[in-house]
Write a protein that holds these residues in place. Structure first.
Motif, mmCIF file in Angstrom:
data_model
loop_
_atom_site.group_PDB
_atom_site.id
_atom_site.type_symbol
_atom_site.label_atom_id
_atom_site.label_comp_id
_atom_site.label_asym_id
_atom_site.label_seq_id
_atom_site.Cartn_x
_atom_site.Cartn_y
_atom_site.Cartn_z
ATOM 1 N N VAL A 5 0.848 -1.204 0.000
ATOM 2 C CA VAL A 5 0.000 0.000 0.000
ATOM 3 C C VAL A 5 0.877 1.245 0.000
ATOM 4 C CG1 VAL A 5 -1.720 1.288 1.348
ATOM 5 C CG2 VAL A 5 -1.932 -1.172 1.106
ATOM 6 N N LYS A 6 1.964 1.222 0.775
ATOM 7 C CA LYS A 6 2.872 2.369 0.816
ATOM 8 C C LYS A 6 3.532 2.579 -0.550
ATOM 9 C CE LYS A 6 4.084 2.170 5.696
ATOM 10 N NZ LYS A 6 5.161 1.965 6.654
ATOM 11 N N ILE A 7 3.928 1.495 -1.188
ATOM 12 C CA ILE A 7 4.559 1.586 -2.513
ATOM 13 C C ILE A 7 3.552 2.124 -3.523
ATOM 14 C CG2 ILE A 7 5.558 0.247 -4.422
ATOM 15 C CD1 ILE A 7 6.820 -1.563 -2.308
ATOM 16 N N PHE A 8 2.306 1.623 -3.470
ATOM 17 C CA PHE A 8 1.264 2.074 -4.385
ATOM 18 C C PHE A 8 0.991 3.572 -4.188
ATOM 19 C CE2 PHE A 8 -3.221 2.838 -5.413
ATOM 20 C CZ PHE A 8 -3.222 2.435 -6.736
ATOM 21 N N ASN A 9 0.882 4.006 -2.948
ATOM 22 C CA ASN A 9 0.636 5.430 -2.655
ATOM 23 C C ASN A 9 1.808 6.283 -3.145
ATOM 24 O OD1 ASN A 9 -1.886 5.069 -1.593
ATOM 25 N ND2 ASN A 9 -1.155 4.825 0.521
#
Length: 171
Positions: A5-9
């Motif tokens: 999720v952090k990478i996607f954001n």
């Protein structure tokens, strides 16, 4: 999962996600089909080159074998097919014998439409062969007729009754 999720954001915030999506879509809509088309063109180019080579080898084989007047046409065809197939294998090409046979036939048709010296000589040879066979057949008929006239039992010698046999050859 939290890391994804952090990478996607992060990718979404920096705009890299859009670039990745555009690149992914571009790959499958533009680049991949272009590469496939280029590969197909190379295949057809290679096939075209092999077929040109087949035509040239077939023409050479047919030209060479057209001067062998004593061979029957079927044997000439078989020799041409084996010769061209062998030459193609030397060059590293494995071609269906039916395709090679078609190439030989194409070369033969090309040569047969031209009026070549070899065709004239072949026609003379065929005519001479036919006349020789006809003369041989006529001689066979004559020999058979002569044999039937003689019959199975030769006529007895006509020896006079008054002859006296002489022994030792002294008279």
């Amino acid at each position: 999962m939290n890391n994804w999720v952090k990478i996607f954001n992060l990718l979404n915030d920096t705009g890299l996600l859009g670039i990745i999506i555009v690149a992914f879509i571009g790959w499958f809509t533009r680049i991949n089909p272009a590469l496939k088309h280029k590969i197909e063109l190379q295949k057809t180019s290679r096939q075209r080159e092999v077929l040109l080579l087949l035509d040239q080898l077939a023409m050479n084989a047919v030209s060479e074998l057209s001067t062998k007047y004593e061979l029957p046409n079927d044997e000439k065809r078989q020799r041409a097919i084996s010769q061209v197939t062998g030459q193609l294998e030397v060059f590293g090409h494995d071609i269906d014998p039916n395709l090679v046979s078609a190439g030989i036939e194409k070369a033969y048709q090309l040569l047969s439409t031209k009026n070549t010296v070899a065709q004239e000589k072949q026609a003379k040879y065929d005519d001479a062969l036919t006349s020789t066979e006809e003369a041989f057949a006529q001689k066979q008929v004559q020999l058979a007729a002569n044999e039937s006239e003689k019959g199975d039992n030769p006529a007895p010698l006509d020896v006079p009754d008054t002859t006296i046999p002489v022994e030792g050859g002294n008279a």
